[in-house]
Design an enzyme around this catalytic site. Structure first.
Site, short mmCIF file in Angstrom:
data_model
loop_
_atom_site.label_atom_id
_atom_site.label_comp_id
_atom_site.label_asym_id
_atom_site.label_seq_id
_atom_site.Cartn_x
_atom_site.Cartn_y
_atom_site.Cartn_z
N TYR A 55 -51.38 -26.81 33.73
CA TYR A 55 -51.30 -27.22 32.33
C TYR A 55 -49.88 -27.07 31.78
CZ TYR A 55 -56.45 -27.02 31.49
OH TYR A 55 -57.81 -27.23 31.46
N CYS A 63 -48.59 -15.52 32.05
CA CYS A 63 -49.43 -16.59 32.60
C CYS A 63 -50.44 -15.89 33.49
CB CYS A 63 -48.58 -17.56 33.42
SG CYS A 63 -49.55 -18.71 34.44
N THR A 64 -51.70 -16.25 33.36
CA THR A 64 -52.74 -15.50 34.07
C THR A 64 -52.67 -15.68 35.59
OG1 THR A 64 -54.28 -17.32 33.66
CG2 THR A 64 -54.33 -15.45 32.13
N HIS A 65 -51.90 -16.66 36.04
CA HIS A 65 -51.72 -16.79 37.49
C HIS A 65 -50.82 -15.68 38.06
CE1 HIS A 65 -53.27 -20.86 36.89
NE2 HIS A 65 -53.22 -21.09 38.18
N CYS A 91 -56.21 -18.34 29.84
CA CYS A 91 -55.02 -19.14 30.10
C CYS A 91 -54.13 -19.04 28.87
CB CYS A 91 -55.45 -20.59 30.34
SG CYS A 91 -54.08 -21.75 30.45
N ASN A 92 -52.92 -18.55 29.04
CA ASN A 92 -52.01 -18.43 27.89
C ASN A 92 -51.67 -19.80 27.33
OD1 ASN A 92 -50.69 -15.40 27.88
ND2 ASN A 92 -51.36 -16.02 29.91
N THR A 93 -51.46 -20.77 28.22
CA THR A 93 -51.03 -22.10 27.78
C THR A 93 -52.12 -22.75 26.93
OG1 THR A 93 -49.93 -22.22 29.94
CG2 THR A 93 -50.00 -24.24 28.63
N ASP A 101 -59.73 -21.67 32.81
CA ASP A 101 -58.28 -21.75 33.02
C ASP A 101 -58.02 -23.09 33.73
OD1 ASP A 101 -55.54 -21.05 33.30
OD2 ASP A 101 -55.88 -20.20 35.28
N SER A 102 -56.75 -23.40 33.93
CA SER A 102 -56.40 -24.61 34.67
C SER A 102 -56.75 -24.47 36.15
CB SER A 102 -54.90 -24.89 34.54
OG SER A 102 -54.17 -23.81 35.10
N1 DGL Z 1 -52.87 -19.73 33.91
C1 DGL Z 1 -52.24 -20.46 32.90
C2 DGL Z 1 -51.56 -19.66 31.83
O1 DGL Z 1 -51.91 -18.51 31.63
C3 DGL Z 1 -51.73 -21.83 33.12
C4 DGL Z 1 -50.85 -22.15 34.25
C5 DGL Z 1 -50.68 -23.63 34.35
O2 DGL Z 1 -51.70 -24.31 34.49
O3 DGL Z 1 -49.54 -24.11 34.24
O4 DGL Z 1 -50.73 -20.15 31.13
#
Ligand code: DGL
Length: 279
Positions: free
Chosen positions: A53, A194-196, A84-86, A21-22
């Site tokens: 990201y 978003c996984t965060h 990471c979805n992005t 992930d990012s």
């Molecule tokens: N955790 C990430 C996601 O699921 C990316 C968040 C990011 O880096 O902007 O999209």
């Protein structure tokens, strides 16, 4: 430094699973994987030098994902999980074209949300890059014709999580801005796209109330990983918390900061090393 030089030899009998992930967001997925595979070696790359990201160009995200995937495959990964979805929406296709090992991606849980909403209004919290993608447009068109789906970009929110800031005034203020349109529209399901964001679930839930369901697809990703590895479905073990000798974390940004945040979020004293940029 290769994986085999860092982890005890006993772990090298099993090829690791590579997850990235990012930043620390993908730990929400890693946690679900760890609960179904309690002793499997796991490699996790947090691309902290380039996080977040979410506002970066699609080509940049694809190139970072490709660089990280190459590294993990060289380290012997038997499967990759794009936590990471992005990165999933912008890089899963090209990674699958490059590698034959299983590559499990994540996508916002829009399909299950459309099946459980009672008000017919769904909110999707995600990055700008995820929400602007063809994948999300397809999910909405395929499953959401009977619903109103509010796509709410959340700039700045992933950064709060990467700082380990789960409940400050600043985090609440951002969430207040992002949740108000969903609440006003009567959303009864909120997709954490978003996984965060699962790390903010307690705060989000307290702000929207218990009548709103939050959806996090991390468990579904872990199940899909088992399926792709031809492993039988397993009941998640009791809450797994804290570092074990079976995980190795790589960070592309400053090491001390990465160690502090990873230890705060994952728990214990995780093994954290620098991600080698040039490989
Ligand atoms: N955790 C990430 C996601 O699921 C990316 C968040 C990011 O880096 O902007 O999209």
């Amino acid at each position: 430094m290769p994986f085999t030089e860092v982890l005890p030899a006993r772990l090298c009998a099993l090829a690791p699973i590579g997850v990235f992930d990012s930043g620390v967001g993908g730990l929400s997925v890693l946690r679900a994987i760890r609960q179904t595979l309690p002793h499997h070696p796991l490699l996790y790359v947090a691309d902290t030098a380039y996080a977040p990201y979410g506002e970066r160009p699609a080509a940049f995200i694809e190139s970072r994902a490709s660089h990280i995937a190459r590294f993990l495959v060289r380290e012997g990964a038997q499967a990759l999980v794009i936590a990471c979805n992005t990165a999933s929406v912008h890089a899963s296709k090209s990674l699958r074209a490059q590698y034959t090992i299983p590559i499990v991606a994540i996508e916002p849980a829009i399909k299950p949300a459309t099946a459980i909403t009672k008000t017919g209004v769904i909110g999707v919290l995600a990055t700008n890059q995820t929400l602007a993608s063809a994948s999300v447009a397809n999910l909405c068109a395929t499953y959401g014709s009977h619903c109103r789906i509010i796509l709410q970009a959340c700039p700045g929110l992933a950064d709060q999580v990467d700082r380990g800031d789960f409940d400050s005034f600043a985090t609440r203020a951002l969430l207040q801005d992002y949740l108000t349109p969903l609440r006003d529209a009567g959303a009864d399901v909120i997709v954490l796209g978003c996984t965060h964001y699962p790390f903010l679930s307690p705060l989000i839930q307290s702000m929207v109330g218990l009548g709103v369901t939050l959806l996090d697809p991390a468990d579904a990703v872990a199940r899909e990983l088992l399926r792709r590895l031809n492993l039988p479905p397993q009941a998640p073990t009791a809450q797994v918390r804290g570092a074990t000798a079976d995980e190795l974390f790589f960070v592309s940004g400053p090491l001390a900061k990465g160690q502090a945040v990873l230890s705060g979020v994952w728990g214990g004293a995780p093994s954290v090393v620098r991600f080698p940029q040039s490989r």
